[in-house]
Design a protein around this motif. Structure first.
Motif, PDB file in Angstrom:
ATOM      1  N   UNK A 100      10.060  21.430 -13.417  1.00  9.75           N
ATOM      2  CA  UNK A 100       9.650  22.836 -13.374  1.00  9.75           C
ATOM      3  C   UNK A 100       9.229  23.215 -11.946  1.00  9.75           C
ATOM      4  N   UNK A 101       8.972  24.494 -11.696  1.00 13.24           N
ATOM      5  CA  UNK A 101       8.641  24.928 -10.326  1.00 13.24           C
ATOM      6  C   UNK A 101       7.403  24.268  -9.729  1.00 13.24           C
ATOM      7  N   UNK A 102       6.516  23.712 -10.587  1.00 11.17           N
ATOM      8  CA  UNK A 102       5.310  23.055 -10.070  1.00 11.17           C
ATOM      9  C   UNK A 102       5.476  21.548  -9.937  1.00 11.17           C
ATOM     10  N   UNK A 103       6.700  21.050 -10.175  1.00 11.57           N
ATOM     11  CA  UNK A 103       6.972  19.635  -9.990  1.00 11.57           C
ATOM     12  C   UNK A 103       6.818  18.762 -11.221  1.00 11.57           C
ATOM     13  N   UNK A 104       6.409  19.344 -12.355  1.00  9.79           N
ATOM     14  CA  UNK A 104       6.272  18.555 -13.585  1.00  9.79           C
ATOM     15  C   UNK A 104       7.651  18.235 -14.148  1.00  9.79           C
ATOM     16  N   UNK A 105       7.794  17.029 -14.699  1.00 11.15           N
ATOM     17  CA  UNK A 105       9.044  16.640 -15.333  1.00 11.15           C
ATOM     18  C   UNK A 105       8.995  16.951 -16.824  1.00 11.15           C
ATOM     19  N   UNK A 106      10.114  17.467 -17.340  1.00 15.90           N
ATOM     20  CA  UNK A 106      10.262  17.786 -18.755  1.00 15.90           C
ATOM     21  C   UNK A 106      11.479  17.053 -19.285  1.00 15.90           C
ATOM     22  N   UNK A 107      11.388  16.622 -20.523  1.00 16.77           N
ATOM     23  CA  UNK A 107      12.502  15.972 -21.178  1.00 16.77           C
ATOM     24  C   UNK A 107      13.139  16.955 -22.143  1.00 16.77           C
TER      25      UNK A 107
END
Length: 114
Positions: A100-107
């Motif tokens: 995401x734009x804040x650098x968090x990873x999503x599966x």
């Protein structure tokens, strides 16, 4: 085609036994225990809760998996930073990782091809 819902929440814990009792006290039922400090819980029709024990020297993390009905029909918008494209997993799904734009990873998880 986009995502449909939260499919699962993956949690790391330093104490599998205490974590299992905690989630059961909150109304989750254990659907599966691998016997190695990991298991899957569910509360009704809500998302799966996958809990995995990690070593004491690691900081416990959490990851949310969003449900995609068909990996082949999913088209990532240019605004989506794809880290890894859909790949088959050892636990019976296809999984893509996005940032995401804040650098968090999503599966993103989809069923495997039939």
């Amino acid at each position: 085609m986009g995502t449909e819902a939260i499919e699962a929440v993956f949690l790391e814990t330093r104490n599998w036994g205490k974590a299992a009792k905690f989630f059961q006290a909150l109304g989750y039922e254990m659907e599966m225990s691998a016997g190695d400090g990991s298991g899957v819980f569910r509360n009704g029709e809500g998302p799966y809760l996958v809990v995995v024990e990690i070593p004491e020297d690691r900081e416990p993390g959490v990851q949310i998996a969003l449900k995609v009905p068909d990996a082949d029909a999913f088209r990532a918008d240019p605004a989506i930073d794809v880290v890894t494209p859909f790949q088959d997993t050892h636990y019976g799904t296809r999984e893509m990782t996005v940032r995401d734009p804040d650098g968090r990873l999503w599966s993103l998880q989809a069923p495997t091809k039939s």
